[in-house]
Design a protein around this motif. Structure first.
Motif, PDB file in Angstrom:
ATOM      1  N   SER A 168     -11.088  16.528 -12.971  1.00 39.43           N
ATOM      2  CA  SER A 168     -11.679  16.603 -14.449  1.00 39.43           C
ATOM      3  C   SER A 168     -12.844  15.498 -14.469  1.00 39.43           C
ATOM      4  N   ILE A 169     -12.799  14.184 -13.801  1.00 38.80           N
ATOM      5  CA  ILE A 169     -13.948  13.183 -13.972  1.00 38.80           C
ATOM      6  C   ILE A 169     -15.181  14.007 -12.893  1.00 38.80           C
ATOM      7  N   GLN A 223     -15.194   8.117 -21.043  1.00 38.71           N
ATOM      8  CA  GLN A 223     -15.958   9.225 -20.584  1.00 38.71           C
ATOM      9  C   GLN A 223     -16.726   9.912 -21.983  1.00 38.71           C
ATOM     10  N   GLU A 246     -25.019  10.359 -23.939  1.00 38.45           N
ATOM     11  CA  GLU A 246     -26.073  11.141 -23.079  1.00 38.45           C
ATOM     12  C   GLU A 246     -26.739  12.165 -24.164  1.00 38.45           C
ATOM     13  N   VAL A 267     -30.564  13.111 -25.404  1.00 39.99           N
ATOM     14  CA  VAL A 267     -31.287  14.273 -25.414  1.00 39.99           C
ATOM     15  C   VAL A 267     -31.814  14.880 -26.707  1.00 39.99           C
ATOM     16  N   ALA A 301     -16.986  16.775 -14.805  1.00 44.05           N
ATOM     17  CA  ALA A 301     -17.600  16.133 -16.192  1.00 44.05           C
ATOM     18  C   ALA A 301     -19.011  16.527 -16.203  1.00 44.05           C
ATOM     19  N   PRO A 302     -19.369  17.018 -17.294  1.00 44.34           N
ATOM     20  CA  PRO A 302     -20.823  17.564 -17.894  1.00 44.34           C
ATOM     21  C   PRO A 302     -21.807  16.305 -17.589  1.00 44.34           C
ATOM     22  N   GLN A 303     -22.944  16.582 -17.060  1.00 43.82           N
ATOM     23  CA  GLN A 303     -23.996  15.551 -16.955  1.00 43.82           C
ATOM     24  C   GLN A 303     -25.147  15.979 -17.947  1.00 43.82           C
ATOM     25  N   TYR A 304     -25.122  15.902 -19.250  1.00 40.15           N
ATOM     26  CA  TYR A 304     -25.762  16.562 -20.038  1.00 40.15           C
ATOM     27  C   TYR A 304     -27.492  16.117 -19.835  1.00 40.15           C
ATOM     28  N   GLN A 305     -27.583  14.810 -19.668  1.00 38.44           N
ATOM     29  CA  GLN A 305     -28.910  14.150 -19.552  1.00 38.44           C
ATOM     30  C   GLN A 305     -29.505  14.585 -18.249  1.00 38.44           C
ATOM     31  N   TYR A 338     -30.473  18.235 -18.613  1.00 37.23           N
ATOM     32  CA  TYR A 338     -31.856  18.287 -19.683  1.00 37.23           C
ATOM     33  C   TYR A 338     -33.111  18.083 -18.673  1.00 37.23           C
TER      34      TYR A 338
END
Lengths: 174, 171
Positions: free
Chosen positions: A37-38, B45, B52, B56, A41-45, A48
């Motif tokens: 799960s780690i 987390q 983040e 954005v 993990a989504p990396q939004y930045q 984008y």
């Protein structure tokens, strides 16, 4: 009687061993799920920036006024210079031709933005015949080896001449 | 003899029970500590993800602010900010009489961040239009290319918007 006691002791030890094994297995599963799960993990930045930056770069680059041509007629932007470079090649600002100016400006801007960030990228201007430009870093090249890439594209029409020039910036994620 | 044996057996069983209780207590303590660490990691987390998303969000907001965008005959130009609007906002933020009011207004949008417009071409200039750096914080930086229009010279320059988002880490 003694044998019966021994049997009971063995069973207790066996039960204890099973409990310990079950705890270890449970712990192992928990840790592996957590690690997964780690990892997922989504990396939004990052998502984008990878999605937006190439397109924004290409748009800004195309509209940019080139400093050497600041006094040349009314059209001094990269779009005009690409058009000239791909067609008649008549524009000269100072001692530099339109093709040289486009190439130098692209090198300068990429050198001041994404190249110092160690980004694997491929910047290309196609459709200018033998004057086409290609700048690539960290092995980001065209072809099947490129993986999970994000690109921004802009077009410059060569009207009244046929065809168009294509400006593309691709971010490679190895 | 029989009585002595019975006492010995009782002591042994008591010792066994005490040992089991100690082991169970140790397992419970270990589980609580382990669970606490896992939960702390989860919270960190989530905090990082929120930071983040916030960066954005600020970056997206900057693209849609009429007080920064370029207009040509009333039509908004794509991926463009007006140099003189940046200068005006920078001046308002640094003017003693308007500073607090402006800061309070933009804090609703930009929260704990620092926004810098950096012109890269033809010359290198930087303008910080908003800065709300909180102490003891970590930061996340977002870097986005943008066109900077000089309406007086009628030229377009190349620049970047740098958004530094500040957030407190759970230690």
């Amino acid at each position: 009687m003694m044998e019966h006691k021994n049997n009971r002791g063995q069973m207790e030890a066996f039960g204890l061993a099973i409990i310990v094994i079950l705890i270890i297995i449970g712990f192992f599963f928990f840790v592996s799920f957590k690690a997964q799960s780690i990892k997922d993990a989504p990396q939004y930045q990052k998502e984008y920036v990878d999605e937006q930056a190439p397109q924004k770069f290409v748009i800004a680059f195309t509209k940019l006024t080139v400093k050497e041509c600041d006094t040349y007629r009314n059209k001094q932007d990269i779009e005009y210079l690409i058009h000239d470079c791909a067609t008649v090649q008549q524009v000269k600002c100072g001692a530099k031709t339109s093709c040289e100016l486009v190439n130098e400006t692209a090198q300068y801007i990429l050198g001041a933005t994404f190249i110092p960030q160690n980004r694997a990228l491929l910047f290309k201007i196609d459709g200018m015949g033998n004057k086409s430009i290609s700048i690539s870093t960290l092995g980001c090249i065209d072809g099947p080896t490129r993986s999970k890439s994000r690109a921004g594209t802009s077009f410059v029409t060569l009207y009244p001449y046929p065809g168009q020039a294509t400006i593309t910036l691709t971010f490679c994620t190895q | 003899m029989n009585k002595k044996n019975l006492r010995k057996k009782g002591q042994l069983q008591m010792g066994e029970t005490i040992a089991i209780v100690i082991i169970v207590v140790l397992i419970i303590i270990f589980s609580i500590v382990f669970w606490g660490k896992v939960k702390k990691g989860d919270i960190q987390q989530v905090g990082s993800e929120q930071a983040e998303l916030s960066v954005v969000e600020v970056s997206k907001l900057l693209n849609e602010m009429p007080e920064l965008n370029c207009y040509q005959s009333g039509v908004q130009e794509v991926e463009c900010v007006d140099l003189y609007k940046i200068l005006a906002l920078n001046a308002t933020m640094n003017n003693d009489t308007t500073k607090n009011m402006t800061f309070d207004y933009y804090r609703n949008y930009f929260r704990t961040s620092r926004i810098t417009f950096k012109q890269i071409y033809p010359t290198n200039i930087s303008f910080v239009i908003y800065d709300n750096n909180i102490s003891n914080s970590s930061s996340r930086q977002l870097y986005m290319p943008v066109l900077i229009k000089d309406s007086v010279k009628n030229t377009y320059n190349f620049g970047v918007i740098i958004v530094d988002g500040y957030y407190r880490e759970i230690r």
